[in-house]
Scaffold this motif. Sequence first.
Motif, PDB file in Angstrom:
ATOM      1  N   GLU A   1       0.835  -1.203   0.000  1.00  0.00           N
ATOM      2  CA  GLU A   1       0.000   0.000   0.000  1.00  0.00           C
ATOM      3  C   GLU A   1       0.870   1.253   0.000  1.00  0.00           C
ATOM      4  OE1 GLU A   1      -3.732   1.926   2.536  1.00  0.00           O
ATOM      5  OE2 GLU A   1      -2.393   0.469   3.508  1.00  0.00           O
ATOM      6  N   ARG A   2       1.935   1.244   0.796  1.00  0.00           N
ATOM      7  CA  ARG A   2       2.834   2.402   0.846  1.00  0.00           C
ATOM      8  C   ARG A   2       3.550   2.591  -0.490  1.00  0.00           C
ATOM      9  NH1 ARG A   2       5.416   5.273   4.975  1.00  0.00           N
ATOM     10  NH2 ARG A   2       6.403   7.086   3.976  1.00  0.00           N
ATOM     11  N   ILE A   3       3.969   1.506  -1.104  1.00  0.00           N
ATOM     12  CA  ILE A   3       4.619   1.605  -2.413  1.00  0.00           C
ATOM     13  C   ILE A   3       3.646   2.177  -3.440  1.00  0.00           C
ATOM     14  CG2 ILE A   3       5.594   0.243  -4.311  1.00  0.00           C
ATOM     15  CD1 ILE A   3       6.717  -1.675  -2.179  1.00  0.00           C
ATOM     16  N   MET A   4       2.390   1.746  -3.389  1.00  0.00           N
ATOM     17  CA  MET A   4       1.383   2.226  -4.324  1.00  0.00           C
ATOM     18  C   MET A   4       1.188   3.736  -4.196  1.00  0.00           C
ATOM     19  SD  MET A   4      -2.516   0.766  -4.825  1.00  0.00           S
ATOM     20  CE  MET A   4      -3.042   1.281  -3.190  1.00  0.00           C
TER      21      MET A   4
ATOM     22  N   SER B   1      -2.590  -5.015  -9.537  1.00  0.00           N
ATOM     23  CA  SER B   1      -2.696  -6.325 -10.164  1.00  0.00           C
ATOM     24  C   SER B   1      -2.256  -7.435  -9.213  1.00  0.00           C
ATOM     25  CB  SER B   1      -1.853  -6.354 -11.440  1.00  0.00           C
ATOM     26  OG  SER B   1      -1.893  -7.626 -12.051  1.00  0.00           O
ATOM     27  N   LEU B   2      -1.180  -7.190  -8.474  1.00  0.00           N
ATOM     28  CA  LEU B   2      -0.680  -8.193  -7.535  1.00  0.00           C
ATOM     29  C   LEU B   2      -1.700  -8.466  -6.428  1.00  0.00           C
ATOM     30  CD1 LEU B   2       1.562 -10.001  -6.379  1.00  0.00           C
ATOM     31  CD2 LEU B   2       2.490  -7.960  -5.242  1.00  0.00           C
ATOM     32  N   LEU B   3      -2.264  -7.412  -5.844  1.00  0.00           N
ATOM     33  CA  LEU B   3      -3.224  -7.590  -4.757  1.00  0.00           C
ATOM     34  C   LEU B   3      -4.519  -8.239  -5.256  1.00  0.00           C
ATOM     35  CD1 LEU B   3      -2.777  -4.260  -2.753  1.00  0.00           C
ATOM     36  CD2 LEU B   3      -1.978  -6.551  -2.139  1.00  0.00           C
ATOM     37  N   ALA B   4      -4.945  -7.896  -6.472  1.00  0.00           N
ATOM     38  CA  ALA B   4      -6.144  -8.518  -7.024  1.00  0.00           C
ATOM     39  C   ALA B   4      -5.921 -10.018  -7.226  1.00  0.00           C
ATOM     40  CB  ALA B   4      -6.519  -7.857  -8.351  1.00  0.00           C
ATOM     41  N   THR B   5      -4.752 -10.377  -7.718  1.00  0.00           N
ATOM     42  CA  THR B   5      -4.423 -11.799  -7.879  1.00  0.00           C
ATOM     43  C   THR B   5      -4.391 -12.503  -6.528  1.00  0.00           C
ATOM     44  OG1 THR B   5      -3.121 -11.291  -9.863  1.00  0.00           O
ATOM     45  CG2 THR B   5      -2.717 -13.410  -8.795  1.00  0.00           C
ATOM     46  N   TYR B   6      -3.860 -11.818  -5.537  1.00  0.00           N
ATOM     47  CA  TYR B   6      -3.798 -12.398  -4.188  1.00  0.00           C
ATOM     48  C   TYR B   6      -5.200 -12.668  -3.652  1.00  0.00           C
ATOM     49  CZ  TYR B   6      -2.328 -13.023   0.663  1.00  0.00           C
ATOM     50  OH  TYR B   6      -2.107 -13.532   1.919  1.00  0.00           O
ATOM     51  N   VAL B   7      -6.117 -11.713  -3.845  1.00  0.00           N
ATOM     52  CA  VAL B   7      -7.486 -11.889  -3.364  1.00  0.00           C
ATOM     53  C   VAL B   7      -8.166 -13.046  -4.093  1.00  0.00           C
ATOM     54  CG1 VAL B   7      -9.775 -10.821  -3.277  1.00  0.00           C
ATOM     55  CG2 VAL B   7      -7.760  -9.504  -2.604  1.00  0.00           C
TER      56      VAL B   7
ATOM     57  N   ALA C   1      -8.560   5.231  -8.171  1.00  0.00           N
ATOM     58  CA  ALA C   1      -9.361   4.610  -9.228  1.00  0.00           C
ATOM     59  C   ALA C   1      -9.554   5.529 -10.425  1.00  0.00           C
ATOM     60  CB  ALA C   1     -10.724   4.196  -8.668  1.00  0.00           C
ATOM     61  N   GLY C   2      -9.470   6.854 -10.197  1.00  0.00           N
ATOM     62  CA  GLY C   2      -9.750   7.788 -11.279  1.00  0.00           C
ATOM     63  C   GLY C   2      -8.774   7.703 -12.426  1.00  0.00           C
ATOM     64  N   GLY C   3      -7.494   7.424 -12.136  1.00  0.00           N
ATOM     65  CA  GLY C   3      -6.487   7.404 -13.193  1.00  0.00           C
ATOM     66  C   GLY C   3      -6.167   6.024 -13.722  1.00  0.00           C
ATOM     67  N   GLU C   4      -6.974   5.035 -13.384  1.00  0.00           N
ATOM     68  CA  GLU C   4      -6.678   3.669 -13.807  1.00  0.00           C
ATOM     69  C   GLU C   4      -6.996   3.451 -15.279  1.00  0.00           C
ATOM     70  OE1 GLU C   4      -7.031   0.618 -10.038  1.00  0.00           O
ATOM     71  OE2 GLU C   4      -8.784   0.959 -11.282  1.00  0.00           O
ATOM     72  N   THR C   5      -6.164   2.665 -15.919  1.00  0.00           N
ATOM     73  CA  THR C   5      -6.443   2.248 -17.292  1.00  0.00           C
ATOM     74  C   THR C   5      -6.865   0.778 -17.329  1.00  0.00           C
ATOM     75  OG1 THR C   5      -4.083   1.746 -17.593  1.00  0.00           O
ATOM     76  CG2 THR C   5      -4.849   3.927 -18.281  1.00  0.00           C
ATOM     77  N   THR C   6      -6.377  -0.023 -16.391  1.00  0.00           N
ATOM     78  CA  THR C   6      -6.755  -1.432 -16.287  1.00  0.00           C
ATOM     79  C   THR C   6      -7.384  -1.671 -14.927  1.00  0.00           C
ATOM     80  OG1 THR C   6      -4.891  -2.063 -17.703  1.00  0.00           O
ATOM     81  CG2 THR C   6      -5.950  -3.813 -16.420  1.00  0.00           C
ATOM     82  N   PRO C   7      -8.664  -2.018 -14.869  1.00  0.00           N
ATOM     83  CA  PRO C   7      -9.333  -2.208 -13.569  1.00  0.00           C
ATOM     84  C   PRO C   7      -8.847  -3.467 -12.864  1.00  0.00           C
ATOM     85  CG  PRO C   7     -10.810  -2.816 -15.358  1.00  0.00           C
ATOM     86  CD  PRO C   7      -9.584  -2.235 -15.997  1.00  0.00           C
ATOM     87  N   ALA C   8      -9.032  -3.489 -11.550  1.00  0.00           N
ATOM     88  CA  ALA C   8      -8.677  -4.666 -10.765  1.00  0.00           C
ATOM     89  C   ALA C   8      -9.612  -5.811 -11.126  1.00  0.00           C
ATOM     90  CB  ALA C   8      -8.770  -4.338  -9.280  1.00  0.00           C
ATOM     91  N   ASP C   9      -9.041  -6.994 -11.255  1.00  0.00           N
ATOM     92  CA  ASP C   9      -9.815  -8.159 -11.663  1.00  0.00           C
ATOM     93  C   ASP C   9     -10.009  -9.095 -10.471  1.00  0.00           C
ATOM     94  OD1 ASP C   9     -11.037 -10.274 -12.867  1.00  0.00           O
ATOM     95  OD2 ASP C   9      -9.398 -10.754 -14.258  1.00  0.00           O
ATOM     96  N   LEU C  10     -11.245  -9.121  -9.937  1.00  0.00           N
ATOM     97  CA  LEU C  10     -11.597  -9.993  -8.822  1.00  0.00           C
ATOM     98  C   LEU C  10     -12.652 -11.006  -9.257  1.00  0.00           C
ATOM     99  CD1 LEU C  10     -11.794  -7.348  -5.931  1.00  0.00           C
ATOM    100  CD2 LEU C  10      -9.902  -8.880  -6.483  1.00  0.00           C
ATOM    101  N   SER C  11     -12.649 -11.329 -10.523  1.00  0.00           N
ATOM    102  CA  SER C  11     -13.660 -12.253 -11.044  1.00  0.00           C
ATOM    103  C   SER C  11     -13.505 -13.620 -10.386  1.00  0.00           C
ATOM    104  CB  SER C  11     -13.513 -12.382 -12.566  1.00  0.00           C
ATOM    105  OG  SER C  11     -12.192 -12.780 -12.916  1.00  0.00           O
TER     106      SER C  11
END
Length: 386
Positions: free
Chosen positions: A128-131, A143-149, A184-194
């Motif tokens: 989170e701090r790096i982000m 992307s890493l956190l979404a994959t983790y979830v 979220a406002g500047g994102e080009t690729t949304p988080a994938d939690l499918s």
Amino acid sequence: MRILPRLTGWRRTGRRPSPPPPPVTAPAAGNTPITITMPPSPPDRTQRITAWATVGAVAVSAVALYYGNRSANAALEAAKAGSVQASAAAEQADAAQAAQLTDRYAVAVESLGNASADTRIGAIYALERIMRDSPRDHPAVVSLLATYVRTHSVENRPAKGTTGWRHPRADVQEALRVLGHRDAGGETTPADLSGAFLYGADLRELDLRKVVFSHADLGGARARNVRLEEAHLDGADLDEADLVGARLDRADASGAILDDALLDGVTLRNADLTNASLRRVSLEDVVLGGADLTTADLGYTTFTASTVVSDVTLEGADLRGANLRRARSLDPEALACTTGSAATTLLPPGISLNWTTSSKCAAERGRPTAPVFDFRAAVTKRRSGG
């Protein structure tokens, strides 16, 4: 013949000289007068000192200007050299920071695989701090956190044949929280939690705009005031979820299950709810303006006086048991091809429908008169690992 006065030299008295004597006229031979003009007085000492002082001042100014230019040029050269040094120092600092961020990222990724829950949560805090510190690394962290979830949430799914629902693990919940506070406002690729199993997850006040929840299990989620605008909720399970005050404008919730959900104050402007199931829900203060509810199951759903239903598409929707008596601004044309029951469907005053004709109308248009699959059976099968 008259005698001319004798000319005498100037006496240096230091005082202002007397004005020159007037011309002297003397008769010459033949009585022709001769005019003699006296020379001007030479400058005295004060005038000479003033003149030399002026010359000295000019010379001093010239010397000062010369050396001033030299100093200015030297200062300019020094400034250029300083700028080059500053640029080099900035580049070195950026390189050092990038190296440090890379090291921090590597350590955090390694720690995510630790057996200790506390270590994994600490790694999530580090990411989170790096982000926040590095916009360049923002997409990679998301992307890493979404994959983790996605990967670790399914570990919480009940074993096959059991029905004991469990809430997400603490580390998975923390990863969700970080994703909900991303930029979220500047994102080009949304988080994938499918496909994530997030039954009972805490999503309150999170910003999950545009996040992909396709076929995810969010049943019983605590999601008051969550932001889900333009989110992908197609096929997602949100039954019994608390979505009070949530914003789902322009969301794709086609085929989603919202049975028994709390939807008070939810906004669904221009949302896609085709083939969705909203059974036994109250639409108190719900805004459905422009929503598409084609073939949706609204059985035993209650529309209130505060439900905004302008421009709603209900073609093929199942309204058996629905209460639309208090629905305002409901266009009768929107009910023309719906499926209902004269015994159980309560319509607004002044509107009456021949449900047999309505069902036939839907069939003629190639629209199903009921949901295309059994929603509840699908949920039970998914949660039991079937």
